[in-house]
Design a protein around this motif. Structure first.
Motif, PDB file in Angstrom:
ATOM      1  N   HIS A 104     -26.444  97.743  53.751  1.00 23.54           N
ATOM      2  CA  HIS A 104     -25.345  98.526  53.168  1.00 23.54           C
ATOM      3  C   HIS A 104     -24.040  98.243  53.914  1.00 23.54           C
ATOM      4  N   ARG A 105     -24.106  98.115  55.245  1.00 19.13           N
ATOM      5  CA  ARG A 105     -22.908  97.835  56.033  1.00 19.13           C
ATOM      6  C   ARG A 105     -22.322  96.474  55.649  1.00 19.13           C
ATOM      7  N   LEU A 106     -23.192  95.484  55.476  1.00 18.65           N
ATOM      8  CA  LEU A 106     -22.724  94.141  55.144  1.00 18.65           C
ATOM      9  C   LEU A 106     -22.117  94.077  53.744  1.00 18.65           C
ATOM     10  N   VAL A 107     -22.616  94.920  52.845  1.00 17.33           N
ATOM     11  CA  VAL A 107     -22.108  94.923  51.478  1.00 17.33           C
ATOM     12  C   VAL A 107     -20.827  95.742  51.359  1.00 17.33           C
ATOM     13  N   SER A 108     -20.771  96.881  52.049  1.00 14.88           N
ATOM     14  CA  SER A 108     -19.645  97.806  51.879  1.00 14.88           C
ATOM     15  C   SER A 108     -18.425  97.438  52.719  1.00 14.88           C
ATOM     16  N   ASP A 109     -18.622  96.754  53.845  1.00 18.82           N
ATOM     17  CA  ASP A 109     -17.509  96.357  54.706  1.00 18.82           C
ATOM     18  C   ASP A 109     -17.025  94.984  54.265  1.00 18.82           C
ATOM     19  N   SER A 111     -14.358  93.084  54.917  1.00 18.48           N
ATOM     20  CA  SER A 111     -13.899  92.139  55.935  1.00 18.48           C
ATOM     21  C   SER A 111     -15.063  91.547  56.713  1.00 18.48           C
ATOM     22  N   LEU A 112     -16.074  92.371  56.984  1.00 19.24           N
ATOM     23  CA  LEU A 112     -17.252  91.885  57.695  1.00 19.24           C
ATOM     24  C   LEU A 112     -18.022  90.894  56.837  1.00 19.24           C
ATOM     25  N   LYS A 113     -18.167  91.206  55.554  1.00 17.24           N
ATOM     26  CA  LYS A 113     -18.891  90.316  54.649  1.00 17.24           C
ATOM     27  C   LYS A 113     -18.195  88.970  54.525  1.00 17.24           C
ATOM     28  N   ILE A 114     -16.857  88.975  54.430  1.00 15.28           N
ATOM     29  CA  ILE A 114     -16.121  87.718  54.329  1.00 15.28           C
ATOM     30  C   ILE A 114     -16.307  86.886  55.588  1.00 15.28           C
ATOM     31  N   ALA A 115     -16.305  87.540  56.754  1.00 14.97           N
ATOM     32  CA  ALA A 115     -16.457  86.827  58.026  1.00 14.97           C
ATOM     33  C   ALA A 115     -17.837  86.206  58.171  1.00 14.97           C
ATOM     34  N   MET A 120     -24.763  83.800  55.194  1.00 16.79           N
ATOM     35  CA  MET A 120     -25.623  84.575  54.306  1.00 16.79           C
ATOM     36  C   MET A 120     -26.023  83.789  53.064  1.00 16.79           C
ATOM     37  N   LEU A 121     -25.286  82.717  52.764  1.00 15.63           N
ATOM     38  CA  LEU A 121     -25.525  81.923  51.558  1.00 15.63           C
ATOM     39  C   LEU A 121     -26.428  80.714  51.865  1.00 15.63           C
ATOM     40  N   PRO A 122     -27.002  80.089  50.837  1.00 13.84           N
ATOM     41  CA  PRO A 122     -27.734  78.834  51.054  1.00 13.84           C
ATOM     42  C   PRO A 122     -26.810  77.789  51.672  1.00 13.84           C
ATOM     43  N   SER A 123     -27.376  76.899  52.478  1.00 11.92           N
ATOM     44  CA  SER A 123     -26.626  75.827  53.128  1.00 11.92           C
ATOM     45  C   SER A 123     -27.366  74.514  52.880  1.00 11.92           C
ATOM     46  N   PHE A 201     -29.113  89.165  54.930  1.00 13.06           N
ATOM     47  CA  PHE A 201     -28.576  89.268  56.288  1.00 13.06           C
ATOM     48  C   PHE A 201     -27.996  87.930  56.760  1.00 13.06           C
ATOM     49  N   ALA A 202     -27.051  88.011  57.685  1.00  9.86           N
ATOM     50  CA  ALA A 202     -26.367  86.823  58.193  1.00  9.86           C
ATOM     51  C   ALA A 202     -27.153  86.220  59.357  1.00  9.86           C
ATOM     52  N   THR A 203     -27.401  84.912  59.269  1.00 12.06           N
ATOM     53  CA  THR A 203     -28.193  84.225  60.286  1.00 12.06           C
ATOM     54  C   THR A 203     -27.640  82.828  60.511  1.00 12.06           C
ATOM     55  N   ARG A 204     -27.543  82.423  61.770  1.00 10.17           N
ATOM     56  CA  ARG A 204     -27.056  81.081  62.069  1.00 10.17           C
ATOM     57  C   ARG A 204     -28.095  80.299  62.880  1.00 10.17           C
TER      58      ARG A 204
END
Length: 291
Positions: A104-109, A111-115, A120-123, A201-204
Protein backbone atom coordinates in the motif's frame (compact mmCIF):
# COMPACT_ATOMS: atom_id res chain seq x y z
CA UNK A 1 37.17 -6.49 8.51
CA UNK A 2 39.72 -5.24 5.99
CA UNK A 3 40.29 -7.08 2.70
CA UNK A 4 42.59 -7.02 -0.28
CA UNK A 5 40.63 -7.97 -3.40
CA UNK A 6 42.41 -9.34 -6.46
CA UNK A 7 40.35 -10.04 -9.60
CA UNK A 8 42.21 -11.44 -12.62
CA UNK A 9 40.51 -12.05 -15.97
CA UNK A 10 42.41 -13.59 -18.86
CA UNK A 11 41.28 -14.12 -22.46
CA UNK A 12 43.13 -16.24 -25.01
CA UNK A 13 42.07 -15.96 -28.65
CA UNK A 14 42.53 -18.52 -31.42
CA UNK A 15 42.92 -15.69 -33.92
CA UNK A 16 44.40 -12.26 -33.31
CA UNK A 17 41.96 -9.61 -32.16
CA UNK A 18 42.50 -6.33 -33.99
CA UNK A 19 40.10 -4.10 -32.04
CA UNK A 20 38.61 -4.52 -28.59
CA UNK A 21 36.36 -2.25 -26.52
CA UNK A 22 35.55 -3.05 -22.90
CA UNK A 23 33.68 -1.65 -19.92
CA UNK A 24 34.77 -2.75 -16.43
CA UNK A 25 32.47 -2.71 -13.40
CA UNK A 26 34.85 -3.91 -10.69
CA UNK A 27 35.35 -0.99 -8.31
CA UNK A 28 33.86 -1.68 -4.84
CA UNK A 29 31.30 0.92 -3.79
CA UNK A 30 31.73 3.31 -0.88
CA UNK A 31 28.80 2.77 1.50
CA UNK A 32 27.98 3.54 5.15
CA UNK A 33 29.31 0.09 6.09
CA UNK A 34 31.99 -0.24 3.40
CA UNK A 35 34.90 1.91 2.22
CA UNK A 36 37.29 1.34 -0.69
CA UNK A 37 40.58 3.07 0.08
CA UNK A 38 42.50 1.99 -3.01
CA UNK A 39 41.69 0.61 -6.47
CA UNK A 40 44.08 -0.08 -9.34
CA UNK A 41 43.81 -1.57 -12.84
CA UNK A 42 46.55 -3.32 -14.82
CA UNK A 43 45.76 -4.26 -18.43
CA UNK A 44 47.99 -6.18 -20.84
CA UNK A 45 48.38 -5.18 -23.67
CA UNK A 46 48.33 -1.68 -22.18
CA UNK A 47 45.60 0.60 -23.59
CA UNK A 48 46.36 4.21 -24.48
CA UNK A 49 43.89 5.41 -21.84
CA UNK A 50 41.39 4.23 -19.26
CA UNK A 51 38.31 6.44 -18.85
CA UNK A 52 36.48 6.47 -15.51
CA UNK A 53 32.80 7.31 -15.22
CA UNK A 54 29.83 6.80 -12.89
CA UNK A 55 26.82 5.00 -14.38
CA UNK A 56 23.10 5.62 -13.85
CA UNK A 57 23.03 3.49 -10.69
CA UNK A 58 26.01 5.18 -9.08
CA UNK A 59 28.46 2.39 -9.91
CA UNK A 60 31.99 3.38 -10.88
CA UNK A 61 33.02 1.95 -14.28
CA UNK A 62 36.12 2.10 -16.47
CA UNK A 63 36.26 2.06 -20.27
CA UNK A 64 39.27 1.11 -22.38
CA UNK A 65 39.97 0.04 -25.96
CA UNK A 66 42.79 -1.77 -27.79
CA UNK A 67 43.58 -1.16 -31.46
CA UNK A 68 46.63 -3.38 -32.06
CA UNK A 69 46.51 -7.14 -32.87
CA UNK A 70 46.74 -9.34 -29.78
CA UNK A 71 46.01 -12.99 -28.92
CA UNK A 72 45.89 -12.59 -25.15
CA UNK A 73 44.26 -10.04 -22.87
CA UNK A 74 44.74 -9.82 -19.11
CA UNK A 75 42.82 -7.48 -16.80
CA UNK A 76 43.98 -7.36 -13.18
CA UNK A 77 42.25 -5.21 -10.59
CA UNK A 78 43.32 -4.79 -6.97
CA UNK A 79 41.31 -3.14 -4.20
CA UNK A 80 41.60 -2.46 -0.49
CA UNK A 81 38.16 -2.56 1.15
CA UNK A 82 37.02 -2.30 4.74
CA UNK A 83 33.67 -3.65 5.90
CA UNK A 84 32.09 -2.70 9.22
CA UNK A 85 30.01 -5.33 10.98
CA UNK A 86 28.59 -2.75 13.40
CA UNK A 87 27.15 -0.62 10.59
CA UNK A 88 25.89 -3.71 8.81
CA UNK A 89 23.79 -4.60 11.83
CA UNK A 90 21.96 -1.27 11.79
CA UNK A 91 21.34 -1.43 8.05
CA UNK A 92 19.82 -4.88 8.18
CA UNK A 93 17.59 -4.44 11.24
CA UNK A 94 14.37 -6.40 10.62
CA UNK A 95 11.19 -4.44 9.97
CA UNK A 96 7.67 -5.34 11.16
CA UNK A 97 5.84 -3.72 8.24
CA UNK A 98 3.58 -6.33 6.65
CA UNK A 99 3.35 -7.24 2.97
CA UNK A 100 -0.02 -5.54 2.59
CA UNK A 101 1.13 -2.37 4.37
CA UNK A 102 4.36 -2.22 2.36
CA UNK A 103 2.51 -2.72 -0.91
CA UNK A 104 0.00 0.00 0.00
CA UNK A 105 2.87 2.39 0.81
CA UNK A 106 4.52 1.74 -2.56
CA UNK A 107 1.26 2.30 -4.41
CA UNK A 108 -0.02 5.34 -2.49
CA UNK A 109 3.28 7.27 -2.21
CA UNK A 110 3.70 8.56 -5.76
CA UNK A 111 7.21 9.97 -5.31
CA UNK A 112 8.42 6.74 -3.72
CA UNK A 113 6.90 4.64 -6.50
CA UNK A 114 8.54 6.77 -9.20
CA UNK A 115 11.92 6.46 -7.46
CA UNK A 116 11.64 2.67 -7.22
CA UNK A 117 9.68 1.83 -10.39
CA UNK A 118 12.62 0.48 -12.41
CA UNK A 119 13.25 -2.05 -9.62
CA UNK A 120 9.61 -3.17 -9.67
CA UNK A 121 9.16 -3.79 -13.42
CA UNK A 122 10.51 -6.63 -15.61
CA UNK A 123 14.10 -6.07 -16.77
CA UNK A 124 16.23 -7.67 -19.51
CA UNK A 125 17.03 -10.85 -17.53
CA UNK A 126 14.17 -10.83 -15.01
CA UNK A 127 10.68 -11.64 -16.22
CA UNK A 128 7.95 -13.74 -14.66
CA UNK A 129 4.79 -15.67 -15.43
CA UNK A 130 2.22 -17.57 -13.40
CA UNK A 131 4.61 -20.47 -12.75
CA UNK A 132 7.18 -18.18 -11.14
CA UNK A 133 4.44 -16.38 -9.19
CA UNK A 134 3.17 -19.75 -7.96
CA UNK A 135 6.64 -20.70 -6.74
CA UNK A 136 6.80 -17.68 -4.45
CA UNK A 137 3.14 -17.41 -3.47
CA UNK A 138 3.34 -19.39 -0.21
CA UNK A 139 6.18 -17.14 1.00
CA UNK A 140 4.26 -13.86 0.66
CA UNK A 141 1.32 -13.58 3.06
CA UNK A 142 -0.38 -10.19 3.45
CA UNK A 143 -0.32 -10.15 7.27
CA UNK A 144 3.28 -11.33 7.62
CA UNK A 145 6.21 -8.86 7.78
CA UNK A 146 7.73 -8.34 4.33
CA UNK A 147 11.23 -8.87 5.75
CA UNK A 148 10.20 -12.31 7.05
CA UNK A 149 8.54 -13.16 3.72
CA UNK A 150 11.75 -12.45 1.82
CA UNK A 151 13.72 -14.56 4.29
CA UNK A 152 11.21 -17.38 3.71
CA UNK A 153 11.69 -17.12 -0.07
CA UNK A 154 15.48 -17.22 0.27
CA UNK A 155 15.19 -20.24 2.55
CA UNK A 156 12.95 -21.98 0.00
CA UNK A 157 15.42 -21.38 -2.83
CA UNK A 158 18.33 -22.53 -0.66
CA UNK A 159 16.45 -25.69 0.36
CA UNK A 160 14.97 -26.70 -2.98
CA UNK A 161 17.80 -25.82 -5.39
CA UNK A 162 21.28 -27.27 -5.89
CA UNK A 163 24.33 -25.10 -6.52
CA UNK A 164 25.81 -26.51 -9.75
CA UNK A 165 28.61 -24.48 -11.41
CA UNK A 166 28.61 -24.32 -15.22
CA UNK A 167 25.05 -25.66 -15.48
CA UNK A 168 23.80 -22.28 -16.67
CA UNK A 169 25.11 -19.27 -18.57
CA UNK A 170 24.22 -15.59 -18.27
CA UNK A 171 21.57 -16.18 -20.94
CA UNK A 172 19.77 -19.12 -19.26
CA UNK A 173 16.11 -18.14 -18.66
CA UNK A 174 14.76 -18.19 -15.11
CA UNK A 175 12.11 -20.71 -16.20
CA UNK A 176 14.85 -23.26 -17.04
CA UNK A 177 16.49 -22.73 -13.66
CA UNK A 178 13.14 -23.22 -11.95
CA UNK A 179 12.44 -26.41 -13.88
CA UNK A 180 15.90 -27.91 -13.29
CA UNK A 181 16.08 -26.81 -9.63
CA UNK A 182 19.78 -25.97 -9.96
CA UNK A 183 22.06 -23.13 -10.94
CA UNK A 184 24.45 -20.59 -9.43
CA UNK A 185 24.19 -17.39 -7.37
CA UNK A 186 23.23 -15.28 -10.38
CA UNK A 187 20.34 -17.64 -11.21
CA UNK A 188 19.06 -17.80 -7.63
CA UNK A 189 19.21 -14.01 -7.34
CA UNK A 190 17.30 -13.54 -10.60
CA UNK A 191 14.65 -16.03 -9.48
CA UNK A 192 14.26 -14.30 -6.11
CA UNK A 193 14.01 -10.88 -7.80
CA UNK A 194 11.36 -12.16 -10.22
CA UNK A 195 9.26 -13.58 -7.39
CA UNK A 196 9.52 -10.47 -5.21
CA UNK A 197 8.78 -8.04 -8.04
CA UNK A 198 5.81 -10.16 -9.13
CA UNK A 199 4.18 -9.39 -5.76
CA UNK A 200 4.68 -5.64 -6.19
CA UNK A 201 7.92 -4.94 -4.32
CA UNK A 202 11.14 -3.20 -5.38
CA UNK A 203 14.22 -5.42 -5.64
CA UNK A 204 17.67 -4.88 -7.10
CA UNK A 205 20.54 -7.17 -8.10
CA UNK A 206 23.77 -6.80 -6.13
CA UNK A 207 27.15 -7.84 -7.56
CA UNK A 208 30.22 -8.29 -5.41
CA UNK A 209 32.51 -10.73 -3.65
CA UNK A 210 32.23 -13.26 -0.85
CA UNK A 211 35.16 -14.36 1.26
CA UNK A 212 35.14 -18.17 1.37
CA UNK A 213 36.47 -20.05 4.37
CA UNK A 214 38.62 -23.18 3.81
CA UNK A 215 37.96 -26.44 5.70
CA UNK A 216 39.33 -26.43 9.27
CA UNK A 217 43.07 -26.90 9.28
CA UNK A 218 43.42 -26.36 5.52
CA UNK A 219 44.97 -23.29 3.85
CA UNK A 220 42.90 -21.20 1.46
CA UNK A 221 43.78 -21.95 -2.18
CA UNK A 222 44.84 -19.04 -4.38
CA UNK A 223 41.98 -17.95 -6.61
CA UNK A 224 39.44 -19.94 -4.58
CA UNK A 225 37.19 -17.01 -3.75
CA UNK A 226 34.57 -15.94 -6.24
CA UNK A 227 32.47 -13.16 -7.63
CA UNK A 228 29.09 -13.37 -5.98
CA UNK A 229 25.56 -12.05 -6.39
CA UNK A 230 22.69 -11.45 -4.00
CA UNK A 231 19.61 -9.22 -3.77
CA UNK A 232 18.46 -6.06 -2.01
CA UNK A 233 14.79 -5.42 -1.24
CA UNK A 234 13.29 -2.02 -0.42
CA UNK A 235 11.27 -2.31 2.78
CA UNK A 236 9.37 0.85 3.81
CA UNK A 237 10.42 2.23 7.24
CA UNK A 238 13.67 0.27 6.90
CA UNK A 239 15.19 1.00 3.49
CA UNK A 240 17.23 -1.33 1.30
CA UNK A 241 17.85 -4.69 2.99
CA UNK A 242 20.21 -7.31 1.54
CA UNK A 243 19.53 -11.06 1.37
CA UNK A 244 21.67 -13.90 0.00
CA UNK A 245 19.41 -16.67 -1.37
CA UNK A 246 22.39 -18.81 -2.43
CA UNK A 247 23.55 -19.21 1.17
CA UNK A 248 20.31 -18.36 3.01
CA UNK A 249 21.99 -15.61 5.05
CA UNK A 250 21.73 -11.88 5.58
CA UNK A 251 24.94 -10.52 4.03
CA UNK A 252 27.52 -9.39 6.56
CA UNK A 253 31.14 -8.32 6.65
CA UNK A 254 32.26 -11.14 4.30
CA UNK A 255 29.98 -9.79 1.54
CA UNK A 256 31.70 -6.98 -0.38
CA UNK A 257 29.52 -4.84 -2.68
CA UNK A 258 30.82 -3.88 -6.12
CA UNK A 259 27.70 -2.66 -7.92
CA UNK A 260 23.94 -2.91 -8.22
CA UNK A 261 21.33 -2.63 -10.94
CA UNK A 262 18.09 -4.16 -12.18
CA UNK A 263 19.77 -7.50 -12.99
CA UNK A 264 23.13 -8.93 -14.08
CA UNK A 265 22.98 -7.22 -17.48
CA UNK A 266 23.43 -3.83 -15.78
CA UNK A 267 26.57 -4.80 -13.84
CA UNK A 268 28.70 -7.51 -15.54
CA UNK A 269 32.33 -7.36 -14.31
CA UNK A 270 33.57 -7.02 -17.90
CA UNK A 271 31.52 -6.26 -20.97
CA UNK A 272 33.38 -6.13 -24.28
CA UNK A 273 33.15 -6.04 -28.06
CA UNK A 274 35.83 -7.75 -30.15
CA UNK A 275 36.60 -7.51 -33.84
CA UNK A 276 37.88 -10.96 -34.77
CA UNK A 277 36.75 -14.51 -35.43
CA UNK A 278 37.40 -17.95 -33.99
CA UNK A 279 37.07 -19.32 -30.48
CA UNK A 280 38.48 -17.95 -27.25
CA UNK A 281 39.00 -19.18 -23.69
CA UNK A 282 38.30 -17.27 -20.50
CA UNK A 283 39.75 -17.80 -17.03
CA UNK A 284 38.85 -15.80 -13.93
CA UNK A 285 40.69 -15.89 -10.59
CA UNK A 286 39.46 -14.06 -7.52
CA UNK A 287 41.14 -13.68 -4.15
CA UNK A 288 39.50 -12.06 -1.11
CA UNK A 289 42.36 -11.79 1.37
CA UNK A 290 41.85 -10.57 4.96
CA UNK A 291 44.40 -7.86 5.77
Amino acid sequence: MKYKLVHKTKYKYAQAVNNYHSLLCLTPRNLPNQSCSNFSIQISPEPSQIVERTDFYGNKTHYFSLHAPHKELTVLTTSIVERSEANTGTLFMPSDITCSAARHRLVSDRSLKIALLEYMLPSPLVKWDEEIVAFGRDCFVDGVPLYECVRNLCRKIYTEFDFVPDFTTVHTPIKEVLAARKGVCQDFSHLAIACIRSFGFATRYVSGYLETLPPPGRPKLQGSDASHAWISVFIPDCGWCDFDPTNNVVPGERHIVTAWGRDYSDVPPLKGIIFSYGKHTLTVEVDVIPV
